[in-house]
Design an enzyme around this catalytic site. Structure first.
Site, PDB file in Angstrom:
ATOM      1  N   PHE A  61       0.799  -1.216   0.000  1.00 58.28           N
ATOM      2  CA  PHE A  61       0.000   0.000   0.000  1.00 58.28           C
ATOM      3  C   PHE A  61       0.841   1.280   0.000  1.00 58.28           C
ATOM      4  O   PHE A  61       0.297   2.371   0.074  1.00 58.28           O
ATOM      5  CB  PHE A  61      -0.925   0.028   1.216  1.00 58.28           C
ATOM      6  CG  PHE A  61      -1.788  -1.185   1.330  1.00 58.28           C
ATOM      7  CD1 PHE A  61      -2.650  -1.551   0.300  1.00 58.28           C
ATOM      8  CD2 PHE A  61      -1.736  -1.979   2.461  1.00 58.28           C
ATOM      9  CE1 PHE A  61      -3.443  -2.676   0.397  1.00 58.28           C
ATOM     10  CE2 PHE A  61      -2.523  -3.115   2.567  1.00 58.28           C
ATOM     11  CZ  PHE A  61      -3.386  -3.471   1.536  1.00 58.28           C
ATOM     12  N   ALA A  63       4.749   3.519  -1.055  1.00 61.64           N
ATOM     13  CA  ALA A  63       6.015   3.676  -1.769  1.00 61.64           C
ATOM     14  C   ALA A  63       6.945   4.526  -0.917  1.00 61.64           C
ATOM     15  O   ALA A  63       6.530   5.527  -0.339  1.00 61.64           O
ATOM     16  CB  ALA A  63       5.785   4.355  -3.118  1.00 61.64           C
ATOM     17  N   TRP A  64       8.200   4.089  -0.798  1.00 60.82           N
ATOM     18  CA  TRP A  64       9.197   4.884  -0.094  1.00 60.82           C
ATOM     19  C   TRP A  64      10.592   4.444  -0.505  1.00 60.82           C
ATOM     20  O   TRP A  64      10.796   3.378  -1.070  1.00 60.82           O
ATOM     21  CB  TRP A  64       9.003   4.835   1.429  1.00 60.82           C
ATOM     22  CG  TRP A  64       8.977   3.464   2.087  1.00 60.82           C
ATOM     23  CD1 TRP A  64       8.857   2.252   1.488  1.00 60.82           C
ATOM     24  CD2 TRP A  64       9.067   3.207   3.478  1.00 60.82           C
ATOM     25  NE1 TRP A  64       8.859   1.243   2.423  1.00 60.82           N
ATOM     26  CE2 TRP A  64       8.988   1.801   3.658  1.00 60.82           C
ATOM     27  CE3 TRP A  64       9.217   3.999   4.610  1.00 60.82           C
ATOM     28  CZ2 TRP A  64       9.060   1.193   4.906  1.00 60.82           C
ATOM     29  CZ3 TRP A  64       9.274   3.397   5.856  1.00 60.82           C
ATOM     30  CH2 TRP A  64       9.194   2.012   5.993  1.00 60.82           C
ATOM     31  N   ASN A  65      11.568   5.358  -0.233  1.00 63.54           N
ATOM     32  CA  ASN A  65      12.946   5.128  -0.642  1.00 63.54           C
ATOM     33  C   ASN A  65      13.895   5.379   0.522  1.00 63.54           C
ATOM     34  O   ASN A  65      13.522   6.004   1.521  1.00 63.54           O
ATOM     35  CB  ASN A  65      13.332   6.092  -1.779  1.00 63.54           C
ATOM     36  CG  ASN A  65      12.382   6.037  -2.948  1.00 63.54           C
ATOM     37  OD1 ASN A  65      12.072   4.971  -3.460  1.00 63.54           O
ATOM     38  ND2 ASN A  65      11.902   7.199  -3.379  1.00 63.54           N
ATOM     39  N   HIS A  72      26.550  18.337   2.405  1.00 61.46           N
ATOM     40  CA  HIS A  72      26.731  19.554   1.615  1.00 61.46           C
ATOM     41  C   HIS A  72      26.458  19.281   0.129  1.00 61.46           C
ATOM     42  O   HIS A  72      27.269  19.583  -0.747  1.00 61.46           O
ATOM     43  CB  HIS A  72      28.128  20.126   1.856  1.00 61.46           C
ATOM     44  CG  HIS A  72      28.367  20.468   3.291  1.00 61.46           C
ATOM     45  ND1 HIS A  72      28.075  21.699   3.842  1.00 61.46           N
ATOM     46  CD2 HIS A  72      28.796  19.705   4.325  1.00 61.46           C
ATOM     47  CE1 HIS A  72      28.349  21.688   5.137  1.00 61.46           C
ATOM     48  NE2 HIS A  72      28.779  20.482   5.457  1.00 61.46           N
ATOM     49  N   HIS A  76      22.045  23.707  -0.007  1.00 62.27           N
ATOM     50  CA  HIS A  76      22.337  23.248   1.349  1.00 62.27           C
ATOM     51  C   HIS A  76      22.730  24.390   2.282  1.00 62.27           C
ATOM     52  O   HIS A  76      23.115  25.471   1.860  1.00 62.27           O
ATOM     53  CB  HIS A  76      23.435  22.175   1.335  1.00 62.27           C
ATOM     54  CG  HIS A  76      24.775  22.654   0.867  1.00 62.27           C
ATOM     55  ND1 HIS A  76      25.127  22.685  -0.452  1.00 62.27           N
ATOM     56  CD2 HIS A  76      25.862  23.114   1.544  1.00 62.27           C
ATOM     57  CE1 HIS A  76      26.352  23.137  -0.583  1.00 62.27           C
ATOM     58  NE2 HIS A  76      26.829  23.421   0.627  1.00 62.27           N
ATOM     59  N   ASP A  78      25.124  25.610   5.423  1.00 63.97           N
ATOM     60  CA  ASP A  78      26.413  25.402   6.090  1.00 63.97           C
ATOM     61  C   ASP A  78      26.317  25.874   7.537  1.00 63.97           C
ATOM     62  O   ASP A  78      26.029  27.050   7.797  1.00 63.97           O
ATOM     63  CB  ASP A  78      27.521  26.202   5.403  1.00 63.97           C
ATOM     64  CG  ASP A  78      27.942  25.624   4.062  1.00 63.97           C
ATOM     65  OD1 ASP A  78      27.566  24.477   3.760  1.00 63.97           O
ATOM     66  OD2 ASP A  78      28.638  26.332   3.317  1.00 63.97           O
ATOM     67  N   HIS A  82      31.051  23.467  10.224  1.00 68.75           N
ATOM     68  CA  HIS A  82      31.535  22.989   8.921  1.00 68.75           C
ATOM     69  C   HIS A  82      32.991  23.403   8.705  1.00 68.75           C
ATOM     70  O   HIS A  82      33.730  22.720   8.002  1.00 68.75           O
ATOM     71  CB  HIS A  82      30.638  23.562   7.823  1.00 68.75           C
ATOM     72  CG  HIS A  82      31.092  23.291   6.427  1.00 68.75           C
ATOM     73  ND1 HIS A  82      31.534  22.059   6.009  1.00 68.75           N
ATOM     74  CD2 HIS A  82      31.163  24.109   5.334  1.00 68.75           C
ATOM     75  CE1 HIS A  82      31.854  22.118   4.725  1.00 68.75           C
ATOM     76  NE2 HIS A  82      31.661  23.349   4.297  1.00 68.75           N
ATOM     77  N   HIS A 211      33.518  31.027   4.025  1.00 71.09           N
ATOM     78  CA  HIS A 211      33.523  29.947   5.013  1.00 71.09           C
ATOM     79  C   HIS A 211      34.317  30.364   6.255  1.00 71.09           C
ATOM     80  O   HIS A 211      33.813  30.304   7.384  1.00 71.09           O
ATOM     81  CB  HIS A 211      34.155  28.682   4.419  1.00 71.09           C
ATOM     82  CG  HIS A 211      33.306  27.966   3.428  1.00 71.09           C
ATOM     83  ND1 HIS A 211      33.225  28.330   2.108  1.00 71.09           N
ATOM     84  CD2 HIS A 211      32.491  26.896   3.566  1.00 71.09           C
ATOM     85  CE1 HIS A 211      32.410  27.514   1.474  1.00 71.09           C
ATOM     86  NE2 HIS A 211      31.943  26.625   2.328  1.00 71.09           N
TER      87      HIS A 211
END
Length: 262
Positions: A61, A63-65, A72, A76, A78, A82, A211
């Site tokens: 019944f 669906a999934w993964n 990253h 995304h 940071d 990081h 960064h």
């Protein structure tokens, strides 16, 4: 007063007077990923999507993964830890950052014309001051993002990374620009490129200033943003919440902007 403000906001949203703009690229096996020099580290593995079941004998019944994805990857967030300069902040990982910091006003600095003429374009303090003179001062607690229209290259990893024998070539900020924004108290810096720094930022002082300096100041980064051309210079609200990964250095996120229509 708070209920009144939230009620008015809800009404505007339901009436279609506030547009929700998706600032995220699709996350999947073809998502461009950062390439590191071979002497430094193994590259982030390609994103994998593995099927568990899809309305079949393994799950009639549903669906999934399950996924294999680096922190990253794609659009995304940071977190301060990081980078080595931000590693000691107790509130510097994706599971310890205050949730209120994931929602803030955003300033969009449009340098798309300059980038179209020079892939190595660098945003300077003078560029920022000229933008402020036209659109208004950048305030403490706000995001600043660079619109370059670079996201339009995202369909091709080669075009998105834009690297040759001298390294990657993509726009970004100078160290002085990042220091200027930190002094103004911004909450973070964002870009449409693979990372928050310019492609040639490794040769700057300090190296990779978006960064190095942002995370040293316990501020945040957003990379691989999309659709910044759909935002006004000021007036939008950015929502960028990472997954609550234990001691996470970052996370893919569904970045959204709330934009008033008209």
């Amino acid at each position: 007063m708070t209920q009144s403000v939230l009620g008015e906001f809800a009404g505007q949203l339901l009436a279609g007077k506030i547009e929700v703009v998706d600032l995220s690229a699709v996350l999947g096996p073809d998502t461009p990923l950062l390439k590191l020099p071979p002497e430094l580290a193994v590259d982030t593995p390609k994103i994998e999507v593995h099927k568990i079941s899809e309305y079949d004998d393994k799950g009639p019944f549903w669906a999934w993964n399950w996924l294999k994805v680096g922190e990253h990857s794609g659009t995304h967030f940071d977190a301060p830890i990081h980078w080595i300069t931000g590693r000691d902040f107790p509130d510097g990982s994706t599971d310890t950052i205050a949730p209120k910091n994931f929602v803030a006003p955003v300033n969009v600095i449009d340098c798309s014309k300059e980038v179209a003429e020079n892939n190595d374009f660098l945003l300077t303090v003078d560029h920022i001051k000229a933008w402020e003179a036209k659109h208004g001062a950048i305030q403490a607690g706000e995001w600043v993002v660079l619109r370059s229209d670079w996201y339009k290259r995202n369909g091709s990893e080669a075009d998105f990374l834009n690297a040759d024998e001298t390294g990657p070539h993509s726009p970004g900020p100078t160290p002085e620009a990042i220091s200027y924004l930190i002094d103004k108290g911004v909450i973070g810096w964002g870009s449409e490129t693979i990372g928050t720094d310019a492609g040639q930022a490794g040769g700057m002082e300090p190296p990779f200033p978006a960064h190095n300096l942002m995370h040293k100041a316990n501020r945040y980064g957003l990379a691989s943003l999309a659709n910044l051309d759909k935002l006004p210079p000021k007036g939008a609200i950015l929502i960028a919440a990472p997954l609550k990964i234990e001691h996470g250095t970052g996370s893919p996120c569904r970045a959204l902007a709330l934009v008033p229509k008209g």
